[in-house]
Design an enzyme around this catalytic site. Structure first.
Site, PDB file in Angstrom:
ATOM      1  N   GLY A  14      26.064  73.794 -12.191  1.00  0.00           N
ATOM      2  CA  GLY A  14      26.121  75.058 -11.456  1.00  0.00           C
ATOM      3  C   GLY A  14      25.087  76.106 -11.830  1.00  0.00           C
ATOM      4  O   GLY A  14      25.337  77.301 -11.683  1.00  0.00           O
ATOM      5  N   ARG A  67      36.694  59.929   3.695  1.00  0.00           N
ATOM      6  CA  ARG A  67      35.770  61.057   3.609  1.00  0.00           C
ATOM      7  C   ARG A  67      36.151  62.190   4.572  1.00  0.00           C
ATOM      8  O   ARG A  67      36.023  63.358   4.270  1.00  0.00           O
ATOM      9  CB  ARG A  67      34.371  60.532   3.943  1.00  0.00           C
ATOM     10  CG  ARG A  67      33.257  61.398   3.480  1.00  0.00           C
ATOM     11  CD  ARG A  67      32.048  60.589   3.147  1.00  0.00           C
ATOM     12  NE  ARG A  67      31.474  59.990   4.350  1.00  0.00           N
ATOM     13  CZ  ARG A  67      30.153  59.803   4.523  1.00  0.00           C
ATOM     14  NH1 ARG A  67      29.314  60.170   3.595  1.00  0.00           N
ATOM     15  NH2 ARG A  67      29.689  59.229   5.602  1.00  0.00           N
ATOM     16  N   MET A  92      26.703  66.880  -4.497  1.00  0.00           N
ATOM     17  CA  MET A  92      26.082  65.556  -4.463  1.00  0.00           C
ATOM     18  C   MET A  92      26.781  64.619  -3.482  1.00  0.00           C
ATOM     19  O   MET A  92      26.917  63.421  -3.745  1.00  0.00           O
ATOM     20  CB  MET A  92      26.046  64.966  -5.881  1.00  0.00           C
ATOM     21  CG  MET A  92      25.256  65.819  -6.866  1.00  0.00           C
ATOM     22  SD  MET A  92      23.585  66.265  -6.295  1.00  0.00           S
ATOM     23  CE  MET A  92      22.737  64.720  -6.598  1.00  0.00           C
ATOM     24  N   ASN A 109      21.073  74.060   2.161  1.00  0.00           N
ATOM     25  CA  ASN A 109      21.030  73.158   1.002  1.00  0.00           C
ATOM     26  C   ASN A 109      19.730  73.410   0.243  1.00  0.00           C
ATOM     27  O   ASN A 109      18.732  73.820   0.834  1.00  0.00           O
ATOM     28  CB  ASN A 109      21.060  71.701   1.468  1.00  0.00           C
ATOM     29  CG  ASN A 109      21.057  70.721   0.301  1.00  0.00           C
ATOM     30  OD1 ASN A 109      21.755  70.922  -0.693  1.00  0.00           O
ATOM     31  ND2 ASN A 109      20.255  69.671   0.393  1.00  0.00           N
ATOM     32  N   HIS A 111      17.107  71.199  -2.159  1.00  0.00           N
ATOM     33  CA  HIS A 111      16.797  69.830  -2.584  1.00  0.00           C
ATOM     34  C   HIS A 111      15.655  69.898  -3.601  1.00  0.00           C
ATOM     35  O   HIS A 111      14.678  70.606  -3.376  1.00  0.00           O
ATOM     36  CB  HIS A 111      16.389  68.983  -1.375  1.00  0.00           C
ATOM     37  CG  HIS A 111      16.072  67.580  -1.746  1.00  0.00           C
ATOM     38  ND1 HIS A 111      17.054  66.660  -2.066  1.00  0.00           N
ATOM     39  CD2 HIS A 111      14.884  66.933  -1.912  1.00  0.00           C
ATOM     40  CE1 HIS A 111      16.487  65.514  -2.399  1.00  0.00           C
ATOM     41  NE2 HIS A 111      15.175  65.655  -2.309  1.00  0.00           N
TER      42      HIS A 111
HETATM   43  C1  GAR Z   1      19.573  70.980  -8.503  1.00  0.00           C
HETATM   44  O1  GAR Z   1      18.347  70.519  -8.994  1.00  0.00           O
HETATM   45  C2  GAR Z   1      19.668  70.745  -7.009  1.00  0.00           C
HETATM   46  O2  GAR Z   1      18.452  70.906  -6.333  1.00  0.00           O
HETATM   47  C3  GAR Z   1      20.108  69.317  -6.969  1.00  0.00           C
HETATM   48  O3  GAR Z   1      21.050  69.188  -8.000  1.00  0.00           O
HETATM   49  C4  GAR Z   1      20.727  70.116  -9.045  1.00  0.00           C
HETATM   50  C5  GAR Z   1      21.964  70.940  -9.309  1.00  0.00           C
HETATM   51  O4  GAR Z   1      21.815  71.684 -10.471  1.00  0.00           O
HETATM   52  N1  GAR Z   1      20.670  68.982  -5.709  1.00  0.00           N
HETATM   53  C6  GAR Z   1      20.573  67.775  -5.167  1.00  0.00           C
HETATM   54  O5  GAR Z   1      19.992  66.845  -5.696  1.00  0.00           O
HETATM   55  C7  GAR Z   1      21.260  67.650  -3.813  1.00  0.00           C
HETATM   56  N2  GAR Z   1      21.024  66.356  -3.262  1.00  0.00           N
HETATM   57  P1  GAR Z   1      22.924  72.729 -10.900  1.00  0.00           P
HETATM   58  O6  GAR Z   1      24.271  71.997 -10.883  1.00  0.00           O
HETATM   59  O7  GAR Z   1      22.528  73.158 -12.274  1.00  0.00           O
HETATM   60  O8  GAR Z   1      22.914  73.858  -9.916  1.00  0.00           O
END
Ligand code: GAR
Length: 203
Positions: A14, A67, A92, A109, A111
């Site tokens: 997060g 889902r 995710m 979102n 990415h």
């Molecule tokens: C981040 O790098 C985000 O871009 C990625 O997960 C991480 C979350 O970090 N998201 C994805 O890969 C979505 N497919 P966090 O939990 O520290 O915010």
């Protein structure tokens, strides 16, 4: 104009959520977080939300057989909280058309790569395997595909010799924490116009 009410969906530690909480605290994002939802118990994002006094709940994917049932529970919780903008922050899971159509044009979102290159759940690994010299992050609207919606903002970082998923991930994350609050603020200010694949920023 009424403030946007954000519903933030997370799966893990997060830090993207934290950057949004902090930006709202500094007055840089004119919205409020109505609720934070995680899809698994133990997601540290839930702790961050509660520490900031934000309602937070786990809607555990494992508790639902299908889902669609899981997504119906997400939708119900978001509607219950009066959410007007859904923000995926390290969430995710791929959302089905059931969820995406419910919030059409109101899901963002982030990415951790420069889309349309390296979509999917292992962006840093794929970037390093391919050998590109530049990576970064992308904030986009969510459509019914995977990481395929209209792009709002992007930021680039170099890929350095000897990078690991961790070192590259940390460099990208620094940019994510700047970029996501900026994009959310543009949305909150009503400055984004989607024209097909193009997102125009109206000043
Ligand atoms: C981040 O790098 C985000 O871009 C990625 O997960 C991480 C979350 O970090 N998201 C994805 O890969 C979505 N497919 P966090 O939990 O520290 O915010």
């Amino acid at each position: 104009m009424a403030k946007e009410r954000l519903g933030v969906l997370c799966s893990g530690r997060g830090t993207d959520l934290q950057s949004i909480i902090d930006a709202i605290g500094r007055g840089e994002v004119a919205g409020e977080i109505a609720v934070v939802l995680a899809d698994r118990e133990g997601a540290y994002a839930l702790t961050r939300a509660r520490e900031a006094g934000i309602p937070a709940a786990c809607i555990d994917r494992k508790a639902y057989e299908r889902r669609e049932l899981f997504e119906e529970a997400l939708i119900a919780a978001l509607e219950e909280a009066g959410v007007t903008l859904v923000v995926l922050a390290g969430f995710m899971r791929i959302l089905t058309p059931l969820f995406v159509r419910h919030f059409t044009g109101r899901i963002l979102n982030i990415h951790p790569a420069l889309l349309p290159s390296f979509p999917g759940a292992h962006a840093h690994r794929d970037v390093l395997a391919y050998g590109v010299k530049v990576s970064g992050c992308t904030v986009h609207f969510v459509d019914e595909g995977t990481d395929s919606g209209p792009i709002i903002l992007q930021a680039a970082v170099p890929v350095l010799d000897g990078d690991t998923e961790e070192t590259l991930g940390a460099r990208v994350l620094e940019q994510e924490h700047i970029l996501y609050p900026k994009a959310i603020q543009l949305y909150c200010e009503g400055k984004l116009r989607v024209e097909g694949r193009h997102v125009r920023i109206i000043e």
